[in-house]
Design an enzyme around this catalytic site. Sequence first.
Site, PDB file in Angstrom:
ATOM      1  N   LYS A 218       0.856  -1.183   0.000  1.00  0.00           N
ATOM      2  CA  LYS A 218       0.000   0.000   0.000  1.00  0.00           C
ATOM      3  C   LYS A 218       0.894   1.236   0.000  1.00  0.00           C
ATOM      4  O   LYS A 218       1.605   1.504   0.972  1.00  0.00           O
ATOM      5  CB  LYS A 218      -0.907   0.006   1.223  1.00  0.00           C
ATOM      6  CG  LYS A 218      -1.811   1.224   1.334  1.00  0.00           C
ATOM      7  CD  LYS A 218      -2.845   1.274   0.226  1.00  0.00           C
ATOM      8  CE  LYS A 218      -3.961   0.285   0.479  1.00  0.00           C
ATOM      9  NZ  LYS A 218      -5.015   0.371  -0.573  1.00  0.00           N
TER      10      LYS A 218
ATOM     11  N   HIS B 123     -10.332  -7.394  -4.617  1.00  0.00           N
ATOM     12  CA  HIS B 123      -9.979  -6.362  -3.651  1.00  0.00           C
ATOM     13  C   HIS B 123     -10.382  -6.796  -2.250  1.00  0.00           C
ATOM     14  O   HIS B 123     -11.241  -7.658  -2.070  1.00  0.00           O
ATOM     15  CB  HIS B 123     -10.688  -5.063  -4.047  1.00  0.00           C
ATOM     16  CG  HIS B 123     -10.612  -3.970  -3.042  1.00  0.00           C
ATOM     17  ND1 HIS B 123     -11.649  -3.647  -2.203  1.00  0.00           N
ATOM     18  CD2 HIS B 123      -9.609  -3.117  -2.735  1.00  0.00           C
ATOM     19  CE1 HIS B 123     -11.290  -2.647  -1.430  1.00  0.00           C
ATOM     20  NE2 HIS B 123     -10.061  -2.301  -1.729  1.00  0.00           N
TER      21      HIS B 123
END
Length: 427
Positions: free
Chosen positions: A199, A326
């Site tokens: 991330k 996701h």
Amino acid sequence: MDSALCIDDVRLTPILIADPPLLNTQGVHQPFTPRLVVEIVTRGGVTGLGETYGDARYLGPARALAAALPGHPVTHVNGLFALAEEVGDPAMTAGVDERADAGGLRGAQTAAKLRLSVVSAFETACLDALGKTLGLPVHALLGGKVRAEVEYSAYLFYKWGAHPGGAPDAWGEAVDPAGVVEQARRFDRLHGFGSFKLKGGVFPPEEETAAIRALAGEFPGRPLRLDPNGAWSVATSLAVARELGDVLEYLEDPATGTAAMAEVAAGTEVPLATNMCVTAFEEVPEALARGAVRIVLCDHHYWGGLHRTRELAALCRTYGIGLSMHSNTHLGISLAAMTQVAATLPRLDHACDTHYPWQTEDVVTTAPRFRSGRLAVSDAPGLGITLDRDRLADLHRRWAEDDGRMRDRDDAAAMRAAHPEWTPGRW
């Protein structure tokens, strides 16, 4: 219709679950994050489970739908969408429009999309109840599994060693390439994941590029992904793609919006993935026409449930778009649902995302175990999970006793509580 398959009651339980101090472009995760557990009880005495976001803007539509469902057949999942719209009160979604962000990480949020996230939990609970009643796993209700295991990817985060004023967690700090690599080693050791996603959007791009390079050096040949959640300009996105093109499996949402993504895609051979500019069917045509993405990350919470996830997969298959999955800050109910639907997708091109290894609390009696980065697909009736009612009550009590600060996820507010002058990075 067998009366045993009619819905007799719907129970909604908002909870707060512990969350580590994970960093992203919007700030930092709060010490607790809200989730909503949905229980649908049939007249036959069977209870089905679902899970979704628990922020206040989801609770109003969920309560309205829950009140309207008793008497409806548990098999009528296609009717949930119209029913949710029919009973929805515009005041429940006040302030949600095309410009609003839900958590800042989902792209444009609308009242219609919010309803889909609510319906997703009800649809999952209906399928769980139906599967338990018939003695069939959810994947059988979706047409049957095509794989016995589902592969997941390690989800790496920059993170603090502890929440401000809180105790350190077992993962420690990761704010540089060395910390990210050590985190990946731990994921590899504990769960055997074969690929890694970082991330990004937290530090300047050159620092995050260095972290990906460090991962490539530590795990040669392993698929690597980088997701800055739209924090970069087109020029920065292209520069990073040039630098990392030899090691990236894909670059996820480097820039914000379909137009910017299309411009990046035109300038690089690195595949672009998204869970931001394509999160609803009406967003698909423009993205495909402009060549903005080559991989869509499906999410049954976004798209309205497990059946609609299969519809999206068929669309991607038709147009030659890659498919992955996701993840959000989910518990075992959502992970079970993800695994059941993923097992039915003929083409799942990349390992699925999951936040689950970061969670230290759950409401299911037996936590799923990753083996070599994979979860076995349960053939038990329904989702194959059992609710831990004592734990659910504990986590609901935490929600009830909260003074309101944690009932809505707000990563920016959590960051500013520690660093008042902080603003999101844009490069």
